[in-house]
Design an enzyme around this catalytic site. Structure first.
Site, PDB file in Angstrom:
ATOM      1  N   HIS A 483      45.659  25.097   6.998  1.00 22.87           N
ATOM      2  CA  HIS A 483      46.548  24.573   5.957  1.00 22.87           C
ATOM      3  C   HIS A 483      47.351  23.368   6.426  1.00 22.87           C
ATOM      4  O   HIS A 483      47.971  22.676   5.611  1.00 22.87           O
ATOM      5  CB  HIS A 483      47.483  25.679   5.454  1.00 22.87           C
ATOM      6  CG  HIS A 483      47.919  25.514   4.024  1.00 22.87           C
ATOM      7  ND1 HIS A 483      48.625  24.404   3.595  1.00 22.87           N
ATOM      8  CD2 HIS A 483      47.770  26.305   2.949  1.00 22.87           C
ATOM      9  CE1 HIS A 483      48.892  24.525   2.312  1.00 22.87           C
ATOM     10  NE2 HIS A 483      48.376  25.673   1.888  1.00 22.87           N
ATOM     11  N   ASP A 487      45.341  21.462   1.770  1.00 22.31           N
ATOM     12  CA  ASP A 487      46.067  22.422   0.940  1.00 22.31           C
ATOM     13  C   ASP A 487      45.121  23.410   0.271  1.00 22.31           C
ATOM     14  O   ASP A 487      43.898  23.239   0.275  1.00 22.31           O
ATOM     15  CB  ASP A 487      46.850  21.677  -0.155  1.00 22.31           C
ATOM     16  CG  ASP A 487      48.048  20.962   0.437  1.00 22.31           C
ATOM     17  OD1 ASP A 487      48.400  21.248   1.613  1.00 22.31           O
ATOM     18  OD2 ASP A 487      48.608  20.097  -0.247  1.00 22.31           O
TER      19      ASP A 487
END
Lengths: 511, 331, 351
Positions: A483, A487
């Site tokens: 991450h 995203d």
């Protein structure tokens, strides 16, 4: 007035020379033209005759010291004759004087070390005077010849026992002190690469460019490998696979260096690591493969911000697709069409459209943009171990090619005959636990990759379709991603696209 | 102010029990030994220092003759007299002074560390007041083990001001230990006079502060010393505790054999020589019909010969082997 | 005082003695009491003297002599006036003449008053008299800080005695060691300075039944490890074990050695350990400068220079009189964190 002996100009291009060895001691008589000392210069080592007869009254420059040409290096006179008033380093510039002074005090230890039969002495040519003075305060990586080696007593003892030359070692202790761990690490390293005398800059450069130092011819004094040598080697080497040095870095960082290729790992390989502590009873030493795997896993777990997404894909069509294609592949000489090849192709096409999942986190700097869609496929070895051979440019190769290559790689992997190159530099990985009845899981990232796709069991499940329950062949796709780099939504979009390609598999063929 | 309450009769009766011949022999031995020691020191044969007991013989002999062989004695740096009085072997003493392996301490102690443990002579001591604890502790052992022994602590006027004297006297007094503290007041610590350094001027009177008897006697008078010592030793042996016996005496020589002696007058020394204890005993034995003058002379010659033999023995003995350096540090 | 678990860590080797095989959890003070009682029963020449040893609080300010006067009487358990020099001097004299005194100096800080008889008489009589004298004396005293007793009641002065040939010096850190070593000290024919620690008196540990004697001159490896040798005295043994537990989670394994007697010193055990680990920390509550840790380091360097991978380190009290206020006292004394920091720095090649 005593006769000065100067560093002679032995060639048109000679700017400086190193006193290699005095053939006469202070107080010894010498005849005119009798060999007085050996001088090392860029063309090699040369005998220098005495310019006058008499007694060597004073040796000004000690062996191992480099001085500019025409510097006074000794004095010859009659016994009792007055020596030049300036004497000693008076003729040298301050930096040279410092170098000469330092070299003089270190000459005894250098000589002692040479006498102890250490290798590498012949490779020593002198540091430049300015260089030596400059280095006095910096954290030098390896000892410049003629300079004192700071090593702990234990390191010295270990080096003596193992026949390691301290001068070629990089000290990891305070102020560059060599400690036992450095000696042992060196011992585990390939001899050809570490026993070379390499400048620190050259060594760093070689690492960055992926140049094997063993392949580089050193053009520096005594065969020392310099920056220029490395650049030259980098420019002329054959094209390597596109991949950056990624997994290779990890392997190096794991502080072990195999004397043989990784593929030849055997269950009872002893770890030739930095710490050679005796094992506690009841504790099995790790095999290299276990250790590397463990370290890689741990590193990944520590660093990345891992998120996993699950998607149940309908593989009914894909099953049909495969059933139809496999006989055709057979006829073309490809024994089977493994699911992993299909998934790898789907992932590759997905990545080609979602390239942000290929970017890689570089600590402290940013993201490395990776172009190549090189998909690694995890292969479980018996009795233990996990390797990830890479299908290069999987987005540009046909399904048939990928299948053929995958079969070949897996076969060699299981036979322990994969080369390091075949396992390096992937930009994405897939891993399949379907054979073990696993539906979904949270695969761990394969650093420095940003994403990994896990494939679960392909089996019939009850599914709701148009308000009714039907049996469809389903498969859970598990995408783990970092991450920090990507995203959730973009990652999900990628996964959805991969699922789409697997649900409408005909697009996997080259269209 | 302390008072000697013994009557002449008491003294006379004590004299009758005292073996004057033996006393004379011991006193002569002490004097001749220490004269020889001084000579050897001046000849460079004795290292460090030596502290002659010359002039004080009556104290050491007078007190020790009041003791049993199993009674303890602790001494000072000026310990040859106490050792000889306790029956020590002059040959081993001389050998020790000469640093020989045949000496009492194997050459490891020297003059100030001669001890004859077998004779319960717990050693000369280089620390002023060093013997006080040792003697008091010996008395404690005697008490704990019910041996009936008494301990005598010899110390000089210079030790009167050591704190440990107060501490050990007090302890011995409250525990009623069988110890007698005998002060050999030879008027000088090293160069400082005892009549200056002792606050209050009367050491014996300090005893009253502890509730114990204190007595000053003429230390040049063998019989007086012996008589008082017998009293206090018996008292201690009975379990009545310690006492102070202050013997007024004089050392003809300096504090040690190299003393500049610039702190006292020659006339003073001469005055004390007039009451020389050995001369007095010689007169007593002859006058009392114990010995003839000829016997006295012969005795003296015998002692001289003995001392000479001791010196020869010492000089002929080997020095200690270097491999003896690290032995006997621990038991 | 709460129990300190650290100090009952099993020894690396078996405890000697212990016939019944049973082990009891008792305090350090109780263990010393047992030793005295057993030795006084065993040998009538053994007696106890010191300030407030007979009556105060049942026997001794820390209870070490509890109940002894009731069993052995006032002749053998003697309260004294406050006369440290006489206590020591008289004990020496008694020892030289056939007794086996166990004399107590209430705080080691007071022992300066007793230095003359200890240093000049007890230590030297045997040697000066050519082996003819024997001084089977034990002088007990307690050391240590950490309880706000301030500068004159908090010192650790073992270095003074270690310096004097003829003395033996013992510093137990656990109840079992205390008992076993005191019994051996009492049976030893030499003057032994037996140094206890005030913060250890109420710590508990396993003490085997039976006639437990631990020889002087034998160190105890209280924790086996491979990365750093830590030689600790008194409370620093427990702190080293705590540090070891913390460091084990980082993969650093300390080997903790308790010398138990400083003179004679089990040099071999320490050297063997350093040959294995290559790294040495010595830790005591005594001041750093001139502390006994310096002697240990010198000996290790002399015997095992080639085996050192880093300079030896002292984690000891700062060279300052022990302060009163808690944060200052804590800062003056070596703590677990200091050991942890030092060990890390050694292992990470930062020193």
């Amino acid at each position: 007035m005593a006769t000065p002996v100067i560093m002679p100009v032995l060639s048109l291009t000679m700017e400086e020379g190193t006193v290699a060895e005095w053939l006469k001691d202070e107080g010894e008589a010498v005849a005119r033209d009798e060999p007085l000392l050996m001088v090392e210069m860029d063309k090699g080592t040369v005998e220098v005759p005495a310019p006058a007869a008499g007694v060597v009254r004073r040796i000004v420059v000690q062996p191992g010291t480099t001085v500019p040409v025409r510097t006074v290096i000794a004095e010859i006179g009659a016994p009792g004759e007055e020596l030049s008033a300036a004497g000693g380093p008076g003729d040298l510039s301050p930096a040279q004087a410092a170098s000469a002074e330092a070299a003089r005090t270190d000459a005894a230890s250098a000589r002692a070390e040479a006498e102890a039969g250490r290798t590498g002495a012949s490779g020593r040519s002198a540091a430049t005077a300015a260089g030596a003075a400059a280095n006095a305060s910096t954290n030098i990586a390896t000892a410049r010849p003629g300079e004192r080696v700071f090593a702990s007593p234990r390191a010295r003892m270990r080096a003596r026992a193992l026949g390691v030359d301290l001068a070629v070692l990089r000290g990891s202790g305070p102020s560059g002190r060599i400690v036992e761990a450095d000696v042992l690490a060196h011992r585990a390293a390939p001899p050809d690469e570490s026993r070379l005398v390499v400048t620190p800059l050259a060594r760093r450069l070689a690492q960055e460019r992926g140049v094997a130092l063993a392949d580089v011819r050193g053009s520096g004094p005594g065969g020392r490998v310099t920056q220029e040598d490395v650049l030259r080697a980098a420019a002329t080497r054959p094209a390597e696979p596109v991949s950056q040095v990624t997994q290779a870095d990890m392997l190096r960082a794991a502080a072990t260096r195999p004397a043989e290729p990784v593929s030849h790992v055997t269950q009872d390989d002893m770890l030739r690591a930095a710490a050679s502590r005796p094992a506690e009873p009841g504790v099995q030493p790790l095999s290299r493969i276990r250790r590397i795997t463990a370290e890689r896993m741990a590193a990944s777990a520590r660093a990345a911000a891992r998120v996993s997404l699950f998607l149940d894909a309908d593989f009914t069509e894909a099953v049909r697709f495969r059933q139809q294609l496999e006989p055709e592949f057979n006829r073309l000489g490809v024994a089977r069409l493994p699911w992993d090849a299909i998934v790898a192709r789907a992932a590759a096409l997905g990545l080609a459209e979602h390239r942000h999942l290929l970017a890689q986190w570089v600590d402290g700097q940013g993201l490395r943009i990776v172009d190549a869609v090189d998909v690694g496929v995890a292969v479980t070895l018996e009795p233990e171990g996990l390797v990830v051979p890479v299908l290069r440019q999987a987005d540009r190769r046909s399904l048939r090619e990928l299948a053929a290559e995958l079969l070949e790689l897996v076969s060699r992997a299981r036979a322990g005959r994969l080369s390091p190159a075949e396992m390096q530099g992937g930009s994405f990985s897939i891993t399949n636990l379907g054979a073990y009845r696993i539906d979904g899981f949270t695969p761990i990232l394969n650093p420095p990759e940003t994403a990994i796709l896990g494939v679960g069991r392909i089996a019939e499940r009850p599914v709701a379709v148009d308000g009714g329950i039907v049996a469809r062949t389903m498969c859970t796709l598990s995408l783990s991603f970092d991450h920090r780099v990507v995203d959730g939504a973009p990652a999900a979009a990628f996964l959805a696209r991969v699922a789409e390609l697997l649900e409408r598999p005909y697009a996997l063929l080259g269209i | 102010m302390s008072v000697d309450l013994r009557t002449p009769a008491t003294i006379a009766s004590t004299a009758a029990q005292l073996d004057l011949r033996e006393a004379l022999r011991l006193m002569l031995t002490i004097r001749l030994f220490d004269e020889q020691a001084v000579a050897l020191f001046r000849a460079g044969e004795i290292r460090g220092s030596t502290h002659p007991y010359i002039g004080m013989e009556a104290v050491g002999v007078g007190v020790t003759l009041a003791l049993r062989p199993t009674d303890y004695v602790t001494s000072t740096h000026r310990g040859h007299g106490h050792t000889i009085a306790k029956g020590g072997d002059v040959r081993r003493m001389m050998a020790e002074l000469l640093g020989r392996s045949t000496g009492y301490s194997g050459g490891k102690g020297g003059s100030m560390h001669i001890a004859d443990m077998d004779r319960h002579m717990l050693g000369a001591n280089g620390i002023v007041g060093g013997g006080m604890g040792l003697a008091t502790g010996a008395a404690l052992t005697a008490r704990l083990q019910h041996t009936g022994s008494v301990a005598v602590c010899f110390f000089g006027d210079g030790a009167l001001e050591q704190g440990v004297l107060h501490e050990t006297t007090n302890l011995a007094a409250i525990w009623k230990l069988p110890v007698v503290y005998v002060c050999e007041n030879n008027q000088y610590a090293m160069s400082t006079r005892s009549d200056w350094s002792v606050a209050g001027g009367d050491p014996a009177s300090r005893a009253a502060g502890y509730g114990i008897p204190g007595l000053t006697v003429d230390g040049m008078d063998l019989v007086a010393v012996h008589s008082a010592a017998c009293d206090f030793v018996e008292r201690a042996r009975r379990g009545d505790g310690p006492a102070y016996l202050i013997c007024t005496t004089y050392r003809y020589h300096g504090h040690h054999a190299a003393d500049p002696l610039n702190y006292r007058e020659r006339e003073e020394v001469e005055r004390w020589r007039q009451v020389d204890p050995i001369e007095r005993v010689k007169r007593a034995v002859v006058d009392g019909g114990v010995m003839t003058a000829a016997e006295v002379a012969e005795l003296e010659r015998g002692v001289e010969a003995e001392i000479e033999a001791a010196v020869e023995f010492g000089k002929a003995s080997p020095e200690p082997d270097p491999d003896q350096l690290m032995t006997d540090i621990y038991a | 005082m709460s129990t300190v678990q650290d100090l009952s860590t099993p020894h690396a080797g078996p405890l000697p003695g212990g016939e019944g095989g049973r082990t009891r959890e008792i305090t350090y003070a109780e263990a010393l009491n047992e030793a005295l009682r057993e030795e006084m029963r065993r040998d009538p020449a053994v007696f106890v003297m010191g300030e407030d040893v007979a009556v105060w609080g049942g026997g001794g300010i820390f209870g070490v002599t509890r109940g002894l006067v009731e069993e052995f009487g006032a002749e053998r358990v003697r309260d004294t006036p406050i006369s440290e020099e006489a206590i020591a001097a008289v004990a020496v004299g008694a020892a030289a003449t056939g007794s086996r005194p166990v004399a107590e100096i209430m705080y080691v800080d007071f022992i300066g008053l007793a230095m003359e008889p200890i240093v000049n008489q007890a230590a030297k009589l045997r040697y000066m008299f050519g082996g003819k004298a024997r001084v089977p004396l034990v002088i007990r005293a307690q050391e240590g800080a950490g309880r706000g007793n301030a500068a004159q009641h908090s010192q650790s002065l073992e270095a003074w005695f270690c310096h004097i040939p003829g003395l033996k010096v013992v510093t137990p850190s656990t109840p079992a060691d205390a008992k076993g070593l005191l019994k051996s000290a009492i049976r030893d024919d030499n003057p032994v300075i037996f140094l206890e620690h005030k913060a250890l008196y109420f710590t508990k540990g396993g003490v085997p039944d039976g006639d437990l004697t631990i020889p002087l001159g034998v160190a105890d490896v209280k924790r086996v490890g491979s990365d750093v040798t830590v030689v600790g005295v008194h409370t620093m043994v427990g702190k080293a074990l705590q540090a070891a537990r913390q460091l084990a989670t980082e993969g650093i394994e300390l080997e903790v050695i308790d010398p138990r007697s400083l003179v004679p010193l089990d040099e071999q055990a320490i050297v063997e350990s350093v040959k294995k680990t290559g790294r040495l920390i010595v830790s005591h509550e005594a001041y750093t400068r001139g502390g006994y840790g310096s002697e240990i380091i010198s000996r290790v360097v002399e015997a095992a220079f080639d085996y050192l991978d880093a300079p030896p380190v002292r984690v000891c009290a700062r060279d300052v009189p022990v302060p009163y206020s808690a944060p200052l006292e804590t800062a003056a004394l070596p703590q677990v964190e200091d050991l942890v920091t030092a060990a890390r720095a050694l292992v990470h090649n930062e020193r």
